[in-house]
Design a protein around this motif. Structure first.
Motif, PDB file in Angstrom:
ATOM      1  N   ILE A 183       0.914  -1.281   0.168  1.00 24.35           N
ATOM      2  CA  ILE A 183       0.021  -0.054  -0.165  1.00 24.35           C
ATOM      3  C   ILE A 183       0.797   1.308  -0.008  1.00 24.35           C
ATOM      4  CG2 ILE A 183      -0.392   0.009   2.595  1.00 24.35           C
ATOM      5  CD1 ILE A 183      -3.140   0.900   1.858  1.00 24.35           C
ATOM      6  N   THR A 184       0.462   2.178  -0.780  1.00 24.31           N
ATOM      7  CA  THR A 184       1.353   3.560  -0.916  1.00 24.31           C
ATOM      8  C   THR A 184       0.218   4.547  -0.362  1.00 24.31           C
ATOM      9  OG1 THR A 184       2.230   2.641  -2.924  1.00 24.31           O
ATOM     10  CG2 THR A 184       2.582   4.799  -2.454  1.00 24.31           C
TER      11      THR A 184
ATOM     12  N   TYR B 272       4.525   2.429  11.954  1.00 23.22           N
ATOM     13  CA  TYR B 272       3.337   2.259  11.609  1.00 23.22           C
ATOM     14  C   TYR B 272       2.755   1.461  10.378  1.00 23.22           C
ATOM     15  CZ  TYR B 272       2.287   5.696  15.115  1.00 23.22           C
ATOM     16  OH  TYR B 272       2.526   6.409  16.247  1.00 23.22           O
ATOM     17  N   LYS B 273       3.868   1.324   9.445  1.00 22.29           N
ATOM     18  CA  LYS B 273       3.404   0.586   8.144  1.00 22.29           C
ATOM     19  C   LYS B 273       2.976  -0.852   8.429  1.00 22.29           C
ATOM     20  CE  LYS B 273       4.854  -0.312   3.328  1.00 22.29           C
ATOM     21  NZ  LYS B 273       5.894  -0.179   2.463  1.00 22.29           N
ATOM     22  N   GLN B 274       3.655  -1.473   8.876  1.00 19.75           N
ATOM     23  CA  GLN B 274       3.309  -3.021   9.228  1.00 19.75           C
ATOM     24  C   GLN B 274       1.928  -3.140   9.673  1.00 19.75           C
ATOM     25  OE1 GLN B 274       5.952  -5.492  11.247  1.00 19.75           O
ATOM     26  NE2 GLN B 274       5.237  -7.287  10.567  1.00 19.75           N
ATOM     27  N   ARG B 275       1.758  -2.266  10.799  1.00 20.36           N
ATOM     28  CA  ARG B 275       0.465  -2.647  11.625  1.00 20.36           C
ATOM     29  C   ARG B 275      -0.695  -2.004  10.662  1.00 20.36           C
ATOM     30  NH1 ARG B 275       0.225   1.035  17.017  1.00 20.36           N
ATOM     31  NH2 ARG B 275       2.503   0.425  16.390  1.00 20.36           N
ATOM     32  N   ILE B 276      -0.511  -1.117  10.003  1.00 25.26           N
ATOM     33  CA  ILE B 276      -1.694  -0.536   8.888  1.00 25.26           C
ATOM     34  C   ILE B 276      -1.705  -1.447   7.746  1.00 25.26           C
ATOM     35  CG2 ILE B 276      -1.979   1.145   7.051  1.00 25.26           C
ATOM     36  CD1 ILE B 276      -0.500   3.229   8.609  1.00 25.26           C
ATOM     37  N   GLU B 277      -0.779  -2.029   7.228  1.00 25.21           N
ATOM     38  CA  GLU B 277      -0.946  -3.128   6.277  1.00 25.21           C
ATOM     39  C   GLU B 277      -1.674  -4.653   6.865  1.00 25.21           C
ATOM     40  OE1 GLU B 277       2.743  -2.164   3.080  1.00 25.21           O
ATOM     41  OE2 GLU B 277       2.991  -3.635   4.863  1.00 25.21           O
ATOM     42  N   GLN B 278      -1.308  -4.840   7.914  1.00 25.93           N
ATOM     43  CA  GLN B 278      -2.123  -5.946   8.638  1.00 25.93           C
ATOM     44  C   GLN B 278      -3.566  -5.397   8.744  1.00 25.93           C
ATOM     45  OE1 GLN B 278       0.385  -6.566  11.977  1.00 25.93           O
ATOM     46  NE2 GLN B 278       1.710  -8.218  10.958  1.00 25.93           N
ATOM     47  N   ARG B 279      -3.795  -4.636   9.306  1.00 25.33           N
ATOM     48  CA  ARG B 279      -5.286  -3.984   9.347  1.00 25.33           C
ATOM     49  C   ARG B 279      -5.866  -3.995   8.160  1.00 25.33           C
ATOM     50  NH1 ARG B 279      -6.886  -1.269  14.295  1.00 25.33           N
ATOM     51  NH2 ARG B 279      -5.145  -2.459  15.181  1.00 25.33           N
TER      52      ARG B 279
ATOM     53  N   ALA C  87     -10.066  -5.815   4.557  1.00 30.30           N
ATOM     54  CA  ALA C  87     -10.275  -6.099   3.019  1.00 30.30           C
ATOM     55  C   ALA C  87     -10.396  -7.566   2.802  1.00 30.30           C
ATOM     56  CB  ALA C  87      -8.975  -5.440   1.953  1.00 30.30           C
ATOM     57  N   GLY C  88     -10.353  -8.303   3.692  1.00 30.51           N
ATOM     58  CA  GLY C  88     -10.630 -10.041   3.515  1.00 30.51           C
ATOM     59  C   GLY C  88      -9.637 -10.673   2.922  1.00 30.51           C
ATOM     60  N   LEU C  89      -8.276 -10.037   3.030  1.00 28.06           N
ATOM     61  CA  LEU C  89      -7.176 -10.618   2.167  1.00 28.06           C
ATOM     62  C   LEU C  89      -6.170 -11.714   3.027  1.00 28.06           C
ATOM     63  CD1 LEU C  89      -6.070  -7.377   0.252  1.00 28.06           C
ATOM     64  CD2 LEU C  89      -7.355  -9.378  -0.542  1.00 28.06           C
TER      65      LEU C  89
END
Length: 79
Positions: A46-47, A64-71, A76-78
């Motif tokens: 995600i950018t 924060y990036k890893q936390r944001i991507e995991q959430r 998103a159901g991925l």
């Protein structure tokens, strides 16, 4: 692949999911002003558009990036 409107909708849900985990100031600083600009579900990348200079960009990437991507993936159901 998610489309821009879908990304924005998911991002709003992701953002709100962090609201109860931090102060209003922290939320506004780190989550409130970083709109997503693209998302690649195959790479799960995600950018964001980050205003606030290099410090903010580096902090987002390191903390924060890893936390944001995991959430984001979860909502998103991925996962």
């Amino acid at each position: 692949m998610a489309y821009p409107d879908e990304i924005k909708q998911i991002w709003e849900t992701v953002k709100e999911s962090f609201r109860s985990e931090c102060s209003t100031t922290t939320f506004d600083l780190w989550y409130g002003s970083i709109p997503p600009t693209s998302f690649d579900p195959e790479k799960f990348e995600i950018t964001f558009s980050v205003d606030g200079g290099q410090f903010k960009k580096e902090t987002l990437e390191k903390i924060y990036k890893q936390r944001i991507e995991q959430r984001f993936a979860s909502i998103a159901g991925l996962e």
